[in-house]
Design an enzyme around this catalytic site. Sequence first.
Site, PDB file in Angstrom:
ATOM      1  N   CYS A   2       0.820  -1.215   0.000  1.00 38.69           N
ATOM      2  CA  CYS A   2       0.000   0.000   0.000  1.00 38.69           C
ATOM      3  C   CYS A   2       0.858   1.273   0.000  1.00 38.69           C
ATOM      4  CB  CYS A   2      -0.937   0.079   1.199  1.00 38.69           C
ATOM      5  SG  CYS A   2      -2.084  -1.280   1.309  1.00 38.69           S
ATOM      6  N   ARG A  27       4.193  -0.279  -4.687  1.00 38.26           N
ATOM      7  CA  ARG A  27       3.902  -0.756  -3.332  1.00 38.26           C
ATOM      8  C   ARG A  27       2.636  -1.606  -3.270  1.00 38.26           C
ATOM      9  NH1 ARG A  27       7.008   2.273   0.264  1.00 38.26           N
ATOM     10  NH2 ARG A  27       5.852   1.350   1.972  1.00 38.26           N
ATOM     11  N   TRP A  74      -2.479  -2.924  -1.611  1.00 41.50           N
ATOM     12  CA  TRP A  74      -2.098  -4.335  -1.672  1.00 41.50           C
ATOM     13  C   TRP A  74      -2.967  -5.007  -0.614  1.00 41.50           C
ATOM     14  CZ3 TRP A  74      -0.110  -8.108   1.601  1.00 41.50           C
ATOM     15  CH2 TRP A  74       0.406  -9.250   0.977  1.00 41.50           C
ATOM     16  N   ASN A 100      -1.684   2.269   5.447  1.00 37.41           N
ATOM     17  CA  ASN A 100      -0.792   1.174   5.081  1.00 37.41           C
ATOM     18  C   ASN A 100      -0.461   0.437   6.374  1.00 37.41           C
ATOM     19  OD1 ASN A 100       1.267  -0.497   4.097  1.00 37.41           O
ATOM     20  ND2 ASN A 100       2.822   1.087   4.357  1.00 37.41           N
ATOM     21  N   GLY A 101      -0.658  -0.874   6.386  1.00 37.39           N
ATOM     22  CA  GLY A 101      -0.309  -1.625   7.600  1.00 37.39           C
ATOM     23  C   GLY A 101      -1.355  -2.675   7.918  1.00 37.39           C
ATOM     24  N   GLU A 481      17.498 -18.315  -6.614  1.00 36.46           N
ATOM     25  CA  GLU A 481      17.120 -16.983  -7.096  1.00 36.46           C
ATOM     26  C   GLU A 481      16.536 -17.054  -8.520  1.00 36.46           C
ATOM     27  OE1 GLU A 481      16.570 -14.285  -5.800  1.00 36.46           O
ATOM     28  OE2 GLU A 481      16.754 -12.752  -7.322  1.00 36.46           O
ATOM     29  N   LYS A 485      12.803 -15.801  -9.447  1.00 33.92           N
ATOM     30  CA  LYS A 485      12.526 -14.790 -10.472  1.00 33.92           C
ATOM     31  C   LYS A 485      11.483 -15.311 -11.443  1.00 33.92           C
ATOM     32  CE  LYS A 485      13.724 -12.138  -8.945  1.00 33.92           C
ATOM     33  NZ  LYS A 485      14.479 -11.646  -7.811  1.00 33.92           N
ATOM     34  N   GLU A 488       7.851 -15.763  -9.767  1.00 37.97           N
ATOM     35  CA  GLU A 488       7.123 -14.578  -9.325  1.00 37.97           C
ATOM     36  C   GLU A 488       6.601 -13.727 -10.475  1.00 37.97           C
ATOM     37  OE1 GLU A 488       9.333 -11.684  -6.981  1.00 37.97           O
ATOM     38  OE2 GLU A 488      11.160 -12.214  -8.027  1.00 37.97           O
ATOM     39  N   HIS A 504      17.271 -36.983  -3.766  1.00 36.67           N
ATOM     40  CA  HIS A 504      16.509 -37.299  -2.561  1.00 36.67           C
ATOM     41  C   HIS A 504      15.052 -36.871  -2.693  1.00 36.67           C
ATOM     42  CE1 HIS A 504      20.202 -38.494  -0.643  1.00 36.67           C
ATOM     43  NE2 HIS A 504      20.752 -37.386  -1.123  1.00 36.67           N
ATOM     44  N   LYS A 603       6.252  -4.465  -3.799  1.00 39.67           N
ATOM     45  CA  LYS A 603       7.696  -4.319  -3.657  1.00 39.67           C
ATOM     46  C   LYS A 603       8.160  -4.338  -2.209  1.00 39.67           C
ATOM     47  CE  LYS A 603      11.773  -3.443  -5.284  1.00 39.67           C
ATOM     48  NZ  LYS A 603      12.432  -4.654  -5.816  1.00 39.67           N
TER      49      LYS A 603
HETATM   50  C1  F6R Z   1      11.865 -11.049  -5.083  1.00 43.39           C
HETATM   51  C2  F6R Z   1      11.738  -9.977  -4.134  1.00 43.39           C
HETATM   52  C3  F6R Z   1      11.408 -10.301  -2.719  1.00 43.39           C
HETATM   53  C4  F6R Z   1      12.264  -9.436  -1.781  1.00 43.39           C
HETATM   54  C5  F6R Z   1      11.840  -9.661  -0.327  1.00 43.39           C
HETATM   55  C6  F6R Z   1      12.718  -8.903   0.639  1.00 43.39           C
HETATM   56  O1  F6R Z   1      12.195 -10.585  -6.344  1.00 43.39           O
HETATM   57  O2  F6R Z   1      11.892  -8.842  -4.470  1.00 43.39           O
HETATM   58  O3  F6R Z   1      11.585 -11.648  -2.452  1.00 43.39           O
HETATM   59  O4  F6R Z   1      13.594  -9.751  -1.961  1.00 43.39           O
HETATM   60  O5  F6R Z   1      10.512  -9.246  -0.157  1.00 43.39           O
HETATM   61  O6  F6R Z   1      12.694  -7.539   0.397  1.00 43.39           O
HETATM   62  P1  F6R Z   1      13.764  -6.553   0.987  1.00 43.39           P
HETATM   63  O7  F6R Z   1      15.059  -6.879   0.386  1.00 43.39           O
HETATM   64  O8  F6R Z   1      13.270  -5.201   0.602  1.00 43.39           O
HETATM   65  O9  F6R Z   1      13.774  -6.756   2.479  1.00 43.39           O
END
Ligand code: F6R
Length: 608
Positions: A2, A27, A74, A100-101, A481, A485, A488, A504, A603
């Site tokens: 949010c 956000r 969000w 937000n929260g 990772e 990527k 998501e 396993h 984000k």
């Molecule tokens: C994946 C992604 C999330 C963040 C996670 C932690 O692409 O962006 O998995 O890495 O939410 O976020 P930060 O680094 O902001 O604490």
Amino acid sequence: MCGIVGYIGSRDVPSVLLGSLWRLEYRGYDSSGIAVISNSELIVRKVPGKLSELEELIKRKPVSGELGIGHTRWATHGLPQENNTHPLLDCNEEIALVVNGIIENYLSLKDELEAKGHIFRSLTDSEVIVHLIEEHAGKGLTEAVRLAVKKLTGNFAFAVIKISERNKIVCARHDAPLICCYSEKEAAVASDMSGVVSIFDEVIDIPNDSIVVLGRGKCSITNFQGREVKFTRRKVTIAVKDIDKGHYPHFMLKEIYEQPKVLHNIVSERIIDSRIQLGEELSISEEELKKISRIVIQACGTSWHAGLVGKYIIEKFARIHTEVDISSEFRYRDAVLDSDTLIMAISQSGETADTIAGLREAKVKFLKVLSLVNVLQSSIHRESDGIIGIMAGPEIGVASTKAYTAEIVNLYFLALHLGILRGFVSRAQLKEHFSALMKVPEQVEQILKLDSDIKAIAEIFCNSRDFLFLGRGLNYATALEGALKLKEISYINATGYAAGEMKHGPIALIDHKMPVVCVNPRSSVYEKMLSNIQEVVARKGIPISVVTKGDRRTKGASKHVIPIPECHECVSPILAVIPLQLLAYHIATLKELDVDRPRNLAKSVTVE
Ligand code: F6R
């Protein structure tokens, strides 16, 4: 999670709110809305869906006003539908609120308020706030907010306006980010600096647990008990161009391509006169660093993956036992931590709720916290004992890319620094590592030139239902990772696994339809990984391998290869992840998915 904004001043209020919401859209983007006060009238425009739909609605049904608030959501409680979209109103439709929260005690508050006759229109947890404010509205908006926040548990940042007090926006924050700014004629509030970058040069980081009253040329901050809180302003450190897509179709692609420059800047800042400079805010003395017997890294998502690479290199260079924990596990597991343990938080946003909670857990036990953080003056920055800036610049794409490689390079420097302090890294070895790190930006450039080859591979596999990603050693994290990527942004089921662990369990998934991304640059586990690739081939899986240029053996075992330049094993996770970022990006765009706004994600994860 949010984005909230508010503006009071002589500019066109709806345009300012919309402009700010566009910059905070990363956000959350389930629904959005604004409320403005105009001639004693509260006018609300809100829509479930993308911000562009709100913009359309405002074009069709224009509004104007003297002040207003806005929100991009969000969803946590209640579907993204109109009644759950902020701004939320009190019963008499005289007060509007954006939040937000998460309000953890909302159910009991809702029962109390309903018993007093309040009518709830949404399923959100946030709506209790506007009714609590309404309860005390006779005491004035600021006092009503003060009385309301005392009843809330959870974490929140909000902004509220009221028809009968249309010279002010009142805001409050507790464990959720919020900044504000003001000048002679106008004032604004936003979840972060990007919301105000085009209007103000300076911002105020609103202290935690405080209430702000903003008006034209006016800003007063008090704590929840009503005592005045002194504040300082700081320069806006980002430019509009830093948070625009430029000529790129998506932020994610722009940020992937920014990596050579970002990595070059970090290497240049960290190596000064052949010595490592971790920055002025490290704030933990060499004596203290020498005494550390154990490091616990706690982080989430991509930052947790960077932490996994950190573990390998800290243990290798500094011989310090290092653990990596997911913050949401660390915070509740009552870990055994003694006074020589250093806790590290890694976070791009600096506002990830679980990572903040992990940090506080450590502080309660009187342990030092050293954090790697990208957003300066974020909660993690402010609450840590020492800071290493990630220096990736603003990252807007929801899928983290440049922050990941920047986190690894900074961890690399930290590991070397600890190694030198403890006598495990010689000057000659340091020189070798410097030379490896200095080559990285150029090597990333070379990998980016393979973009069209990687896109061709994406075309072949974009309709695959599942993917497996395998790696070993330092590149186990790369496999995790790469899988993260892909899943998501493309919604393909992608599993990252340590290749040695494949037999396993996950090996059962492999058949002739399964693309298996194998990360196998030259390394100490090269032969082991090659055997794992053979195991994939023997089950008719389709290996797509990231290899060191010229590696014929892995090429011979693979269906497709993506070559990366010859490099030091310890920098290979930085290079090997670049093709995987591009692969995920191209698969998602070929599937015509919204790469920068993947479903259900946001984000900055400011809720638990
Ligand atoms: C994946 C992604 C999330 C963040 C996670 C932690 O692409 O962006 O998995 O890495 O939410 O976020 P930060 O680094 O902001 O604490």
